[in-house]
Structure formats: C-alpha cells, structure tokens
Design a protein around this motif. Structure first.
Motif, short mmCIF file in Angstrom:
data_model
loop_
_atom_site.label_atom_id
_atom_site.label_comp_id
_atom_site.label_asym_id
_atom_site.label_seq_id
_atom_site.Cartn_x
_atom_site.Cartn_y
_atom_site.Cartn_z
N GLY A 144 0.85 -1.21 0.00
CA GLY A 144 0.00 0.00 0.00
C GLY A 144 0.87 1.24 0.00
N ARG A 170 1.25 10.28 3.93
CA ARG A 170 1.05 11.31 4.97
C ARG A 170 1.71 10.96 6.30
N PHE A 176 -0.51 -7.09 -5.24
CA PHE A 176 -0.34 -8.00 -4.10
C PHE A 176 -1.46 -9.02 -3.97
N PHE A 197 -5.65 -8.05 4.01
CA PHE A 197 -4.66 -8.53 4.99
C PHE A 197 -4.39 -10.03 4.79
N TYR A 223 2.96 7.64 14.68
CA TYR A 223 3.45 6.56 13.82
C TYR A 223 4.95 6.34 14.01
P1 NAP Z 1 -5.51 4.03 0.31
O1 NAP Z 1 -5.09 5.48 0.17
O2 NAP Z 1 -6.73 3.58 -0.40
O3 NAP Z 1 -4.27 3.14 -0.12
C1 NAP Z 1 -4.38 1.78 -0.37
C2 NAP Z 1 -3.14 1.34 -1.11
O4 NAP Z 1 -3.29 -0.03 -1.46
C3 NAP Z 1 -2.84 2.07 -2.38
O5 NAP Z 1 -1.46 2.28 -2.40
C4 NAP Z 1 -3.27 1.08 -3.46
O6 NAP Z 1 -2.56 1.19 -4.65
C5 NAP Z 1 -2.85 -0.18 -2.80
N1 NAP Z 1 -3.45 -1.34 -3.42
C6 NAP Z 1 -4.77 -1.68 -3.45
N2 NAP Z 1 -4.92 -2.85 -4.09
C7 NAP Z 1 -3.66 -3.23 -4.46
C8 NAP Z 1 -3.16 -4.37 -5.15
N3 NAP Z 1 -3.97 -5.35 -5.57
N4 NAP Z 1 -1.83 -4.46 -5.36
C9 NAP Z 1 -1.00 -3.48 -4.95
N5 NAP Z 1 -1.42 -2.38 -4.28
C10 NAP Z 1 -2.74 -2.28 -4.07
O7 NAP Z 1 -5.71 3.65 1.82
P2 NAP Z 1 -5.05 4.35 3.12
O8 NAP Z 1 -5.87 5.53 3.49
O9 NAP Z 1 -3.61 4.54 2.90
O10 NAP Z 1 -5.34 3.25 4.24
C11 NAP Z 1 -4.63 2.03 4.31
C12 NAP Z 1 -5.00 1.31 5.59
O11 NAP Z 1 -4.64 2.12 6.69
C13 NAP Z 1 -6.49 1.00 5.75
O12 NAP Z 1 -6.61 -0.22 6.45
C14 NAP Z 1 -6.98 2.15 6.62
O13 NAP Z 1 -8.13 1.78 7.36
C15 NAP Z 1 -5.77 2.33 7.52
N6 NAP Z 1 -5.67 3.68 8.09
C16 NAP Z 1 -5.47 4.77 7.30
C17 NAP Z 1 -5.33 6.02 7.87
C18 NAP Z 1 -5.07 7.24 7.03
O14 NAP Z 1 -4.79 8.29 7.63
N7 NAP Z 1 -5.12 7.17 5.72
C19 NAP Z 1 -5.38 6.15 9.27
C20 NAP Z 1 -5.57 5.02 10.05
C21 NAP Z 1 -5.69 3.79 9.45
P3 NAP Z 1 -3.05 2.05 -5.90
O15 NAP Z 1 -2.47 3.39 -5.63
O16 NAP Z 1 -2.47 1.36 -7.05
O17 NAP Z 1 -4.56 2.03 -5.89
#
Ligand code: NAP
Length: 465
Positions: free
Chosen positions: A11, A19, A88, A120, A397
């Motif tokens: 990811g 961020r 992945f 996961f 973090y």
């Molecule tokens: P996000 O912006 O949607 O990022 C998800 C990532 O997964 C992207 O890099 C996406 O790549 C990648 N991805 C999805 N399918 C894939 C695949 N098949 N192969 C390779 N890469 C793939 O999500 P996020 O906001 O970073 O959140 C990620 C996790 O952290 C979640 O569980 C969320 O609940 C948790 N979280 C996030 C925050 C936050 O501040 N953002 C805070 C607390 C917890 P692409 O760019 O190619 O789509």
C-alpha cells in the motif's frame, strides 16, 4: 538496533504511507534511529522507477515531516527507498518478490500492511511464498477485521504464519503523546490517584469529534460507521487505560492484563437498557457522499453511556462521543469530579489529546473584589503550544514504528482486547437496530443530533471552550 532491516510497505502509494509512514521514517532516519543499512521497499501497482517514487515521496515528506526537511537529509533517506511493482493480490507475484529480496540480500523483515482490511489475509497467503517471511514482524493497520468473525479468521491466519509476538496490531492513538500521559498524570499525582474512583468522580467523558466528513473514504466508511471505525478500537483502548487498575509495571503484558479486565467488566447492553446506552446519528448530506449507499443507515455519530462493573467504578457513567462533520475537531478525556454541593460547578481534569495537547484543570474561586460570588477558573498547560515540545515529540506513527523495531509491544493492541471489544460493539449495534431505534439526522457543523443532548445529560463539552 537490528542489523540490515527491511521495511516492506504494502500500500506504498496510499494516503497513509505518504502522509504518515514516510514522514515518520524520515524523522527516524534523520534522528539516527534507522540502522545504516536498513531499507524501505515500497510495494505498489503503478509503474514507477525508484527515482519516480522518491520524487513523489519528497513532496509528502517535505510537507509532513516533524523534523526540518533538508535536501541533504532527504537524499540520505531517499537512497534507502526502493519501489517494487506488483499486484499483491496476485499470488504468483510473490515469487518475484522473493527473488528480489534474495538478489538484494534482504532477509530481516518488518512488513507493514497499509492496505484495506480485506487484503490482509491475501498478503499473508502471498508471503507464504517468500523465504523466511514467517520469521519477520508484521504491522497491521486497523480495523482488524470488519467484524468479529472476520477478525477471528484473520487472527487465526496471521498466527498460523507469524509468531504471535511478531504481530503488531497498530492503534496509532496509543502512540499519541497525551494518551501515553494518562497513566503518568493519574498515577504519579496523589491529588488525582487518590480520587480516581466513582466515590469522587461524577462521570468520565471521552470525546473524538471530527469536523470533516468521510472525504474520499466513503466506500470504506459506509461499511463501517462510527462504532466500528472509532469506538471498537481507539476509544475502547483509551477507556481501558483510564479505568484500569495500576499495573505492577507499565510493561506490555501487565498493562494488557489490566486493560482487558476493564473491557470484560463493561456492563452488557440489552434491549431493556439500550436506549440509555447508545444513540446514533448521521449527518445531513452523508447519503450524497461518493461511494455511499443512497439508502445507507450507517452512523456517522455515536454517543454511548457505559458502566464498568467493578468496585472502583460502581454505577458511574463513562460517556463516549464521536462523530464526523461536527462543529469542531477535538479529542479529549474529561474527568468530572463530584461537586461539593449541587449548585457548585465540578472540578474537571481535562486531558486534551488533539489537535491541542495539554492538561487543563477547572476549579472554583471567589470572584475578585467585594463579592462572594463563585466563579470557575482553569489552570492550563498547553504542551503543543510550545515549539520546543512540538518538535521534540515524536509523532504517533514514528513511536509505533520505533517500538516495533525494538520489540516493545506495550502500546499495540492484543488479540483478546480486539476480540472483547468486537463482541461488545457487535452486540450493542445488533440490539439497537433490532429495537428499530432511529439513526438521528443532524446538521453539519453542530454538536450532532439534538436528541443526544438529553441522552448525554451530564455531558457538557462547552466547559472547556
Ligand atoms: P488508500 O489510500 O486507499 O491506499 C491503499 C493502497 O493499497 C494504495 O497504495 C493502493 O494502490 C494499494 N493497493 C490496493 N490494491 C492493491 C493491489 N492489488 N496491489 C498493490 N497495491 C494495491 O488507503 P489508506 O488511506 O492509505 O489506508 C490504508 C489502511 O490504513 C487501511 O486499512 C486504513 O483503514 C488504515 N488507516 C489509514 C489512515 C489514514 O490516515 N489514511 C489512518 C488510520 C488507518 P493504488 O495506488 O495502485 O490504488
């Protein structure tokens, strides 16, 4: 310090990585907390070279790092970053990843799953094809599972592959400075520790109020809602820290043992007490948000009145309030002490977690001058107002990544905590919906549904504004 450690971020093109994780790793690198040969492998589907990715990373790090950004420091940091393109969810692709690790002699791993929870399990399966991956550590983002059954299945899968004490279930609220401070404020100050019980406290209020809506995360949020997104994890963790008995030591296992006792002592919510225990709301305009079901009944606001059934907290309410699109952004814990008489305002100890970090104490004084009028005043310590504290305080973090590297598990969630809180939240939701209780609409930029005012009859957030 571990030698030659590799952080692999699944990811790596996502919001969390840009961020939070990259700025945290930059801060660790600049402050000498990464080993000279530690590497960062970014997994993403997009076609980037190392340099393409480093250029993108530069923009985010320069904007979000705690420590000053310099070209020289960034160059040192960027040289550790490598981009590896793969999908992945494609099991075959892990053979290539395995070869990549071998070619670069990367054998000591921390895997970070910065992806949606549905992936996961897929990544764990893929890693079974990577030599030695099972000896690595894994940091897994919240939410841990989308419900109890999914969390349980995921946990079994994770524990079948990784050693249980190598699984770090992150709840980044536990890395926040003032959450860490709760135990110090409470246990090292007899003026508080001696009064820390229902005998002297009228209620405890834990709030996590957000001024933003679901923004770009409508799809995820709509299948989750405030109870699962905030209460099940972050707010129950905080509640258990506030209410726990003093552990013999503040080491991982002893603290967990006290926290889990609190969660297991929450008074069960049944049909007969649901109306006094939970109130849900949804902001107007939520149904028009991108990727939200136009008929959704998902709650964007939740208020809870809970009781911890033990001697210390007998019949004293714990209020939890959280919601999106509210009038302001604030996260705090307010300890409201019993009043000297009903018409006199209570003493309140307010531990502010974000965006301001600090401690505030309200007490009564005589209005100065020729009068006996009683007025409230507050002593305050605003920690985050002082540059020196801001720059020297690691972000959540950063702390959590550092702790994982050091094998320090105290501030990560344990499976029994997750399981117990999932059970409680699933039950309370089920009872609420079974009774056909409304999800009250509320106007954005307010305090939430007006119906909550009565429900939260002791709750007065204006005390500290
Ligand atoms: P996000 O912006 O949607 O990022 C998800 C990532 O997964 C992207 O890099 C996406 O790549 C990648 N991805 C999805 N399918 C894939 C695949 N098949 N192969 C390779 N890469 C793939 O999500 P996020 O906001 O970073 O959140 C990620 C996790 O952290 C979640 O569980 C969320 O609940 C948790 N979280 C996030 C925050 C936050 O501040 N953002 C805070 C607390 C917890 P692409 O760019 O190619 O789509």
């Amino acid at each position: 310090m571990n030698q030659n450690l590799t952080f692999t971020i699944f990811g790596g093109t996502g919001d969390l990585t840009f961020r939070k994780l990259l700025p945290a790793l930059y801060n660790m690198c600049v402050s000498g907390r990464l080993g000279a040969d530690d590497r960062i492998v970014i997994i993403g589907r997009r076609s980037y070279s190392d340099d393409d990715y480093r250029a993108i990373a530069r923009d985010w790090v320069s904007k979000f790092s705690r420590l000053p950004y310099t070209e020289e420091d960034f160059a040192g940091f960027a040289s550790r970053i490598h981009y590896y393109q793969m999908d992945f969810s494609d099991k075959e692709a892990y053979e290539g990843l395995n070869r990549y690790y071998q070619e670069h002699q990367l054998y000591s791993h921390i895997f970070y799953f910065a992806v949606a929870p549905r992936f996961f399990g897929i990544i764990v399966e893929g890693l079974t094809g990577v030599d030695g991956a099972e000896n690595g550590k894994v940091i897994i983002e919240k939410p841990f599972g989308e419900n109890l059954a999914a969390a349980d299945a995921l946990n079994q899968k994770m524990e079948a592959f990784f050693s249980p004490d190598h699984i770090y279930r992150i709840d980044h609220y536990l890395g926040k400075e003032m959450v860490r401070n709760i135990q110090t404020i409470r246990f090292t100050n007899p003026i508080f520790s001696n009064l820390w019980s229902a005998e002297h406290i009228e209620c405890i209020q834990i709030s996590a109020l957000e001024d933003v809506g679901v923004e770009t995360r409508g799809g995820y949020y709509d299948s989750s809602g405030a109870l699962k997104d905030m209460v099940q994890n972050h707010l129950f963790q905080i509640l258990s820290i506030v209410a726990m008995e003093q552990p013999e030591q503040f080491s991982g296992s002893e603290m967990h043992a006290e926290q889990i006792k609190v969660l297991r002592s929450l008074r069960p919510v049944k049909a007969k007490n649901i109306k006094d225990s939970l109130l849900l709301g949804q902001y107007e305009g939520y149904l028009e948000e991108k990727n939200v079901d136009p008929n959704s009944t998902t709650e964007t606001y939740a208020a809870l009145r809970l009781f911890v059934e033990n001697k210390r907290w007998k019949n004293m309410p714990f209020y939890i309030r959280t919601g999106k699109k509210l009038g302001h952004r604030e996260m705090d814990v307010a300890i409201v002490f019993r009043r000297s008489s009903p018409e006199i305002a209570p003493n309140i100890l307010n531990i502010k977690i974000q965006p301001t970090e600090g401690v505030y104490l309200q007490f009564n004084i005589k209005n100065p001058g020729d009068t006996d009028e009683i007025v409230q005043t507050k002593m305050d310590f605003c920690q985050s107002c002082l540059d020196i504290f801001r720059i020297n305080t690691p972000e959540a973090y950063e702390r959590m990544l550092d702790a994982c590297m050091q094998g320090e598990r105290s501030w990560f969630s344990q499976w029994d905590q997750i399981e117990t809180s999932w059970k409680f939240i699933e039950n309370i939701r089920k009872v609420y919906y079974k009774q056909n209780l409304p999800v009250y609409p509320y106007t954005p930029e307010t305090n939430g549904p007006t119906e909550a005012d009565e429900f939260l009859n002791h709750y007065n957030h204006e005390w500290f504004e």
